[in-house]
Design a protein around this motif. Structure first.
Motif, PDB file in Angstrom:
ATOM      1  N   HIS A  75       0.644  -1.231   0.127  1.00  0.00           N
ATOM      2  CA  HIS A  75       0.110  -0.017  -0.016  1.00  0.00           C
ATOM      3  C   HIS A  75       0.859   1.294  -0.108  1.00  0.00           C
ATOM      4  O   HIS A  75       1.570   1.514   1.016  1.00  0.00           O
ATOM      5  CB  HIS A  75      -0.756   0.103   1.107  1.00  0.00           C
ATOM      6  CG  HIS A  75      -1.820   1.161   1.623  1.00  0.00           C
ATOM      7  ND1 HIS A  75      -3.363   0.676   1.522  1.00  0.00           N
ATOM      8  CD2 HIS A  75      -1.847   2.415   1.278  1.00  0.00           C
ATOM      9  CE1 HIS A  75      -3.819   1.891   1.808  1.00  0.00           C
ATOM     10  NE2 HIS A  75      -2.982   3.040   1.542  1.00  0.00           N
ATOM     11  N   HIS A 180     -10.718   9.245  -3.822  1.00  0.00           N
ATOM     12  CA  HIS A 180      -9.664   9.566  -2.555  1.00  0.00           C
ATOM     13  C   HIS A 180     -10.296  10.820  -1.815  1.00  0.00           C
ATOM     14  O   HIS A 180     -10.070  10.744  -0.774  1.00  0.00           O
ATOM     15  CB  HIS A 180      -8.179   9.665  -3.193  1.00  0.00           C
ATOM     16  CG  HIS A 180      -7.360   9.665  -2.213  1.00  0.00           C
ATOM     17  ND1 HIS A 180      -6.092  10.230  -2.451  1.00  0.00           N
ATOM     18  CD2 HIS A 180      -7.518   9.154  -0.886  1.00  0.00           C
ATOM     19  CE1 HIS A 180      -5.256   9.900  -1.266  1.00  0.00           C
ATOM     20  NE2 HIS A 180      -5.924   9.306  -0.351  1.00  0.00           N
ATOM     21  N   ASP A 215      -9.845   1.329  -5.463  1.00  0.00           N
ATOM     22  CA  ASP A 215      -9.539   1.504  -4.410  1.00  0.00           C
ATOM     23  C   ASP A 215     -10.421   2.805  -3.977  1.00  0.00           C
ATOM     24  O   ASP A 215     -10.743   3.658  -4.714  1.00  0.00           O
ATOM     25  CB  ASP A 215      -8.344   1.954  -3.685  1.00  0.00           C
ATOM     26  CG  ASP A 215      -8.092   1.913  -2.347  1.00  0.00           C
ATOM     27  OD1 ASP A 215      -8.762   1.851  -1.542  1.00  0.00           O
ATOM     28  OD2 ASP A 215      -6.896   1.847  -1.880  1.00  0.00           O
ATOM     29  N   PHE A 217     -11.651   5.705  -0.737  1.00  0.00           N
ATOM     30  CA  PHE A 217     -11.295   6.064   0.457  1.00  0.00           C
ATOM     31  C   PHE A 217     -12.952   6.223   1.302  1.00  0.00           C
ATOM     32  O   PHE A 217     -13.483   7.184   1.246  1.00  0.00           O
ATOM     33  CB  PHE A 217     -10.877   7.619   0.694  1.00  0.00           C
ATOM     34  CG  PHE A 217     -10.289   8.210   1.988  1.00  0.00           C
ATOM     35  CD1 PHE A 217     -10.211   7.272   3.114  1.00  0.00           C
ATOM     36  CD2 PHE A 217      -9.759   9.354   2.411  1.00  0.00           C
ATOM     37  CE1 PHE A 217      -9.750   7.752   4.557  1.00  0.00           C
ATOM     38  CE2 PHE A 217      -9.256  10.004   3.385  1.00  0.00           C
ATOM     39  CZ  PHE A 217      -9.549   9.072   4.523  1.00  0.00           C
ATOM     40  N   HIS A 245     -10.022   1.698   1.418  1.00  0.00           N
ATOM     41  CA  HIS A 245      -9.668   2.439   2.852  1.00  0.00           C
ATOM     42  C   HIS A 245     -10.662   2.229   3.701  1.00  0.00           C
ATOM     43  O   HIS A 245     -11.597   2.946   3.536  1.00  0.00           O
ATOM     44  CB  HIS A 245      -9.127   3.817   2.455  1.00  0.00           C
ATOM     45  CG  HIS A 245      -7.949   4.111   1.795  1.00  0.00           C
ATOM     46  ND1 HIS A 245      -7.282   3.337   0.798  1.00  0.00           N
ATOM     47  CD2 HIS A 245      -6.707   4.713   2.260  1.00  0.00           C
ATOM     48  CE1 HIS A 245      -6.028   4.064   0.344  1.00  0.00           C
ATOM     49  NE2 HIS A 245      -5.723   4.406   1.455  1.00  0.00           N
ATOM     50  N   GLU A 248     -10.214   3.962   8.804  1.00  0.00           N
ATOM     51  CA  GLU A 248      -9.136   4.468   9.211  1.00  0.00           C
ATOM     52  C   GLU A 248      -9.362   5.492  10.391  1.00  0.00           C
ATOM     53  O   GLU A 248      -8.577   5.474  11.494  1.00  0.00           O
ATOM     54  CB  GLU A 248      -8.627   5.228   7.984  1.00  0.00           C
ATOM     55  CG  GLU A 248      -7.060   5.821   8.465  1.00  0.00           C
ATOM     56  CD  GLU A 248      -6.359   6.878   7.268  1.00  0.00           C
ATOM     57  OE1 GLU A 248      -7.011   6.528   6.234  1.00  0.00           O
ATOM     58  OE2 GLU A 248      -5.450   7.270   7.431  1.00  0.00           O
ATOM     59  N   GLU A 267      -7.926  -1.773   3.923  1.00  0.00           N
ATOM     60  CA  GLU A 267      -6.726  -1.112   4.290  1.00  0.00           C
ATOM     61  C   GLU A 267      -6.747  -0.285   5.587  1.00  0.00           C
ATOM     62  O   GLU A 267      -8.070   0.242   5.939  1.00  0.00           O
ATOM     63  CB  GLU A 267      -6.196  -0.393   3.090  1.00  0.00           C
ATOM     64  CG  GLU A 267      -6.398  -0.564   1.882  1.00  0.00           C
ATOM     65  CD  GLU A 267      -5.666  -1.791   1.329  1.00  0.00           C
ATOM     66  OE1 GLU A 267      -6.305  -2.783   1.010  1.00  0.00           O
ATOM     67  OE2 GLU A 267      -4.507  -1.687   1.308  1.00  0.00           O
ATOM     68  N   HIS A 268      -5.867  -0.096   6.388  1.00  0.00           N
ATOM     69  CA  HIS A 268      -5.971   0.751   7.722  1.00  0.00           C
ATOM     70  C   HIS A 268      -6.495  -0.145   8.906  1.00  0.00           C
ATOM     71  O   HIS A 268      -6.020  -0.696   9.866  1.00  0.00           O
ATOM     72  CB  HIS A 268      -6.602   2.074   7.641  1.00  0.00           C
ATOM     73  CG  HIS A 268      -5.825   3.017   6.704  1.00  0.00           C
ATOM     74  ND1 HIS A 268      -4.585   3.361   7.376  1.00  0.00           N
ATOM     75  CD2 HIS A 268      -5.893   3.613   5.525  1.00  0.00           C
ATOM     76  CE1 HIS A 268      -4.175   4.263   6.362  1.00  0.00           C
ATOM     77  NE2 HIS A 268      -5.054   4.341   5.358  1.00  0.00           N
ATOM     78  N   ASP A 319       2.116   2.653   3.355  1.00  0.00           N
ATOM     79  CA  ASP A 319       1.024   3.976   3.148  1.00  0.00           C
ATOM     80  C   ASP A 319       1.856   5.230   2.967  1.00  0.00           C
ATOM     81  O   ASP A 319       1.127   6.174   3.165  1.00  0.00           O
ATOM     82  CB  ASP A 319       0.241   3.970   4.514  1.00  0.00           C
ATOM     83  CG  ASP A 319      -1.005   4.931   4.188  1.00  0.00           C
ATOM     84  OD1 ASP A 319      -1.517   4.955   2.990  1.00  0.00           O
ATOM     85  OD2 ASP A 319      -1.631   5.644   5.121  1.00  0.00           O
TER      86      ASP A 319
END
Ligand code: NIG
Ligand code: FE
Length: 414
Positions: A75, A180, A215, A217, A245, A248, A267-268, A319
């Motif tokens: 990542h 994002h 991906d 966010f 993501h 997070e 992720e996160h 990251d």
């Protein structure tokens, strides 16, 4: 045909095979003492322990050191214009990450810099980062777009990734991260931006083979669970595998969505709760944990032990990005894996090699030492895995080998 023999390896530590390591298998590492590795044409031909008689064009004496597979960084946000050191003062004055973004800073300030930057400039900057990553033991990495947020500048970033993959020793795997943030021109038209992503950019990226993954966010004030789902499912229709993501800063359902749509990885997961962990486990989603970001955001650390107990495979990434984690050092990530996640060095090694390779669709060629796989190896200035995870802040890579070629050598320790 060219051959390479690495002899006098004090300890070879590697996942024994290419399968994903989850639950009780997260720790499965073969430890072979007094080992050798024979490579041919950039691939591993055989490995074993003790006296090897094979001749080779090149012989490297590891002098009793530890050898592992090349590390895999699952990542990164590698391609970006500018830096954001101005945010340090803002953070110290108490500004939160999402508040900086809301005020038009954060990711959006990097978007402005990235849009301004010429392709050659982005290429040159990322090339330097890749050189540094190689010197620290990373031999394969994922790289996301996400600082262009329009067709032209997202494509610019993805083309830089493709060119670097072709020209640099590092293997790169591209992820399209158009979701994002909402770009300034769509701040009051979220539907319009999602439509653009789904109807214009994803089809273009897929048609031109610019990314393998998509991906999003998924976060408070950024993309909701429902919006993230629409984007990732559209990506999937076009052959882009989903990553997300998730959890997070706030647990708004990202990990649940990841489970529902069988994302390759989430992720996160810093604030992922039991419900989220169950969803990941049920959906077979790899937890891609990024401990250096927790450190940098002064946040809590993901509940890695709970994830392992619930049969969720853990992969690691740096990251690397100009905001929440301006750090590309995989060795620090491994330190934090032990210290903050309470994972053992064996579990950490699999997170940073075979599981990270699986999270970016490369477990068939990298991430472990096995005949037929790429000869991506690190000879460490260490005798064992414990030492590698225990020392902090120094570069312990002695020699980094990519496809059978030395791409970094620390002359001091030679
Ligand atoms: O993974 N959270 C979203 N993306 C990055 C941060 C990007 C940035 O701050 O520029 C992350 O933390
Ligand atoms: Fe990220």
């Amino acid at each position: 045909m060219s051959s390479l023999l690495i002899k006098n390896i004090g300890l070879l530590a590697t996942s024994p095979d290419s399968s994903l390591k989850k639950g009780i298998h997260q720790k499965d590492v073969s430890m072979i003492k007094n080992a050798y590795i024979l490579c041919e044409d950039g691939k591993i031909k055989e490995y074993g322990s003790d006296g090897v008689l094979s001749e080779a064009d090149e012989v490297i004496d590891a002098k009793g050191r530890l050898v592992t597979p090349g590390l895999v960084d699952a990542h990164t946000h590698l391609i970006f214009g500018g830096w954001r050191q101005n945010e340090m003062a803002m953070k110290l004055n108490g500004a939160a990450y999402l508040d900086i973004l809301k005020a038009g800073g954060g990711i959006l300030s990097t978007v402005r810099e990235t849009r301004k930057a010429a392709k050659e400039e982005l290429y040159e900057k990322a090339r330097k980062s890749l050189d540094e990553m190689l010197s620290l033991g990373t031999t394969t990495c994922e790289a996301k777009s996400g600082y262009g947020l329009n067709l032209e500048d997202e494509v610019k970033q993805l083309e830089v990734i493709r060119e670097l993959d072709r020209n640099h020793p590092m293997d790169l795997v591209a992820t399209y991260l158009g979701a994002h943030a909402y770009p300034e021109e769509y701040v009051n038209d979220h539907e319009g931006y999602i439509k653009k992503i789904c109807e214009e950019v994803i089809p273009y990226v897929a048609e031109h083979g610019l990314a393998e993954f998509c991906d999003v966010f998924c976060e408070t004030g950024v993309f909701s669970k429902e919006e993230s789902g629409r984007i990732l499912l559209t990506g999937k229709e076009y052959g882009l595998k989903p990553k997300i993501h998730a959890d997070e800063i706030d647990a708004i359902g990202g990990s649940i969505l990841a489970g529902e749509i069988h994302a390759v990885s989430a992720e996160h997961l810093i604030v992922c709760n039991q419900e989220g962990i169950d969803a990941l486990s049920k959906g077979g989603v790899i937890a891609c944990l990024l401990p250096a970001t927790s450190l940098y955001l002064s946040a809590e650390f993901a509940k890695a032990r709970k994830m392992i107990d619930n049969d969720v495979a853990i992969a690691f990434g740096s990251d690397f990005n100009p905001g929440s984690c301006p750090c590309l050092n995989p060795q620090l990530v491994m330190n934090l894996g032990c210290l903050k996640y309470r994972m053992t060095p064996e579990e950490v090694l699999n997170a940073m090699t075979i599981n990270a390779a699986a999270a970016i669709g490369r477990a068939d060629r990298v991430g472990s030492v096995e005949p037929g796989k790429q000869a991506d190896l690190v000879i460490w200035d260490a005798k064992d895995l414990n030492y590698l995870c225990y020392r902090m802040g120094s570069n312990l890579a002695h020699r980094v080998i990519k496809k059978g070629e030395t791409v970094y050598l620390n002359e001091e320790t030679d």
